[in-house]
Write a protein that holds these residues in place. Structure first.
Motif, PDB file in Angstrom:
ATOM      1  N   ASP A 153      55.196  55.983  38.778  1.00 38.08           N
ATOM      2  CA  ASP A 153      53.999  56.817  38.643  1.00 38.08           C
ATOM      3  C   ASP A 153      54.165  58.133  39.397  1.00 38.08           C
ATOM      4  N   SER A 270      47.549  58.222  35.755  1.00 39.74           N
ATOM      5  CA  SER A 270      48.060  56.913  36.158  1.00 39.74           C
ATOM      6  C   SER A 270      47.968  56.704  37.671  1.00 39.74           C
ATOM      7  N   TYR A 272      45.464  56.962  39.579  1.00 39.10           N
ATOM      8  CA  TYR A 272      44.246  56.258  40.006  1.00 39.10           C
ATOM      9  C   TYR A 272      44.518  54.762  40.113  1.00 39.10           C
ATOM     10  N   ASP A 273      45.271  54.208  39.179  1.00 37.56           N
ATOM     11  CA  ASP A 273      45.616  52.788  39.242  1.00 37.56           C
ATOM     12  C   ASP A 273      46.690  52.530  40.296  1.00 37.56           C
ATOM     13  N   ALA A 274      47.603  53.477  40.453  1.00 40.10           N
ATOM     14  CA  ALA A 274      48.748  53.259  41.339  1.00 40.10           C
ATOM     15  C   ALA A 274      48.395  53.390  42.819  1.00 40.10           C
ATOM     16  N   GLU A 277      42.863  51.392  45.753  1.00 34.48           N
ATOM     17  CA  GLU A 277      42.503  49.975  45.701  1.00 34.48           C
ATOM     18  C   GLU A 277      41.227  49.772  44.892  1.00 34.48           C
ATOM     19  N   ASP A 278      40.343  50.741  44.942  1.00 33.71           N
ATOM     20  CA  ASP A 278      39.103  50.691  44.178  1.00 33.71           C
ATOM     21  C   ASP A 278      38.643  52.124  43.940  1.00 33.71           C
TER      22      ASP A 278
END
Length: 318
Positions: A153, A270, A272-274, A277-278
């Motif tokens: 990422d 990507s 944001y997901d990598a 945690e929230d």
């Protein structure tokens, strides 16, 4: 080059039409010198090695790993010359003055180049065999069934642009704090999330330092994972700023010159997901929120977990 540790001030790349050298600036009392340390095959290798030597000299995070990786693929004579340099980073703090390297270390690439450029680990993958063309034709990897081949990422180019976005935002928040402190109407009010617009000067200085912290993480080859809500907000704003920067190809080219290009570059969404945690901070960034009263946002700086926070005495860049 047989010099004591405190004789080194900085390392610089030097480029001509046919050669790329790494130069050492030494600090003999009254007799500073510029000495050639090594010659390498290309400009990026020279810049990376000079940056890694400065990182080692300053004792920055990952400095040993950064120097080791900068030497991979270089001639044995260059590796030997570098390994023999009597640099002891732990002594740097006892000089009583800043090294010249402190002033030359603004945009190093040695840490940035530690981020991955491929899905495959080096060599043959034990799970799916010899992946050809970075897993593009591998059915196992396409199905996500290989734990060793992971899509990157944060590539060097993505990390470099994200770090640049952090530095830009840091300067804007420092400028905003200075204008507020002078009693002027700030020209940066509109870039500040609505919820923050009544906060005092010190709040914006702390936020500016957070942007610098996250940019430093990236420059040191470390994934910028938020340690508190302020860092979560700052990282989100950095991603948004990086997406804006990406719209100007000339600006992007100026940031990523010399960095390897990959098919994974600039996938900012990507991150944001990598890296998160929230996404609990999203509500705080809503334009529907009115400004909180001064001091009401101090909770943003409370660490998520005990024992995981940055040095409170680390100071401010400005």
């Amino acid at each position: 080059m047989s010099l004591d540790n405190d004789r080194y001030e900085a390392f610089l790349p030097h480029h001509t039409a046919s050669k790329h050298r790494i130069m050492a600036i030494t600090g003999f009392p009254g007799h500073p010198q510029l000495l050639a340390l090594a010659t390498v095959s290309n400009a990026t290798a020279a810049r990376r090695l000079a940056d890694a030597l400065n990182s080692h000299l300053l004792g920055r995070r990952n400095h040993v790993e950064r120097l080791d990786e900068s030497l991979i693929g270089l001639p044995e004579s260059v590796v030997a010359a570098v390994r023999q340099l009597p640099i002891k980073p732990a002594q740097s703090a006892h000089l009583g003055r800043a090294r010249l390297a402190d002033h030359l270390h603004g945009d190093p690439i040695d840490g940035i180049l530690m981020f991955p450029t491929t899905s495959c680990a080096s060599g043959e993958c034990v799970n799916c065999g010899n992946c050809v063309d970075d897993c593009q034709d591998c059915e196992i990897c396409e199905e996500g069934a290989c734990a060793d081949c992971v899509r990157p990422d944060l590539t060097p180019r993505t990390a470099r642009v994200l770090a640049a976005a952090g530095s830009i935002l840091a300067d804007q928040y420092f400028d905003h704090a200075e204008e507020l402190n002078a009693g002027h109407s700030s020209t940066f009010t509109e870039i500040v999330p609505a919820i923050m617009r009544k906060q005092p000067v010190e709040f914006f200085r702390r936020m500016a330092r957070i942007f610098d912290d996250l940019a430093d993480d990236l420059q040191d080859g470390v994934e910028p994972r938020p340690l508190d809500m302020s860092e979560q907000i700052a990282l989100d704003l950095m991603i948004q700023e990086a997406e804006v920067l990406f719209e100007d190809p000339d600006v992007i080219d100026s940031f990523v010159q010399g960095l390897p290009e990959t098919r994974y570059d600039y996938d900012f969404n990507s991150l944001y997901d990598a890296l998160f945690e929230d996404m609990d901070h999203i509500g705080l960034l809503s334009a529907k929120n009115g400004p909180n009263a001064p001091g009401e946002l101090d909770f943003l700086f409370e660490p998520f977990y005990d024992g995981e926070q940055r040095d409170p005495n680390r100071g401010f860049r400005r």
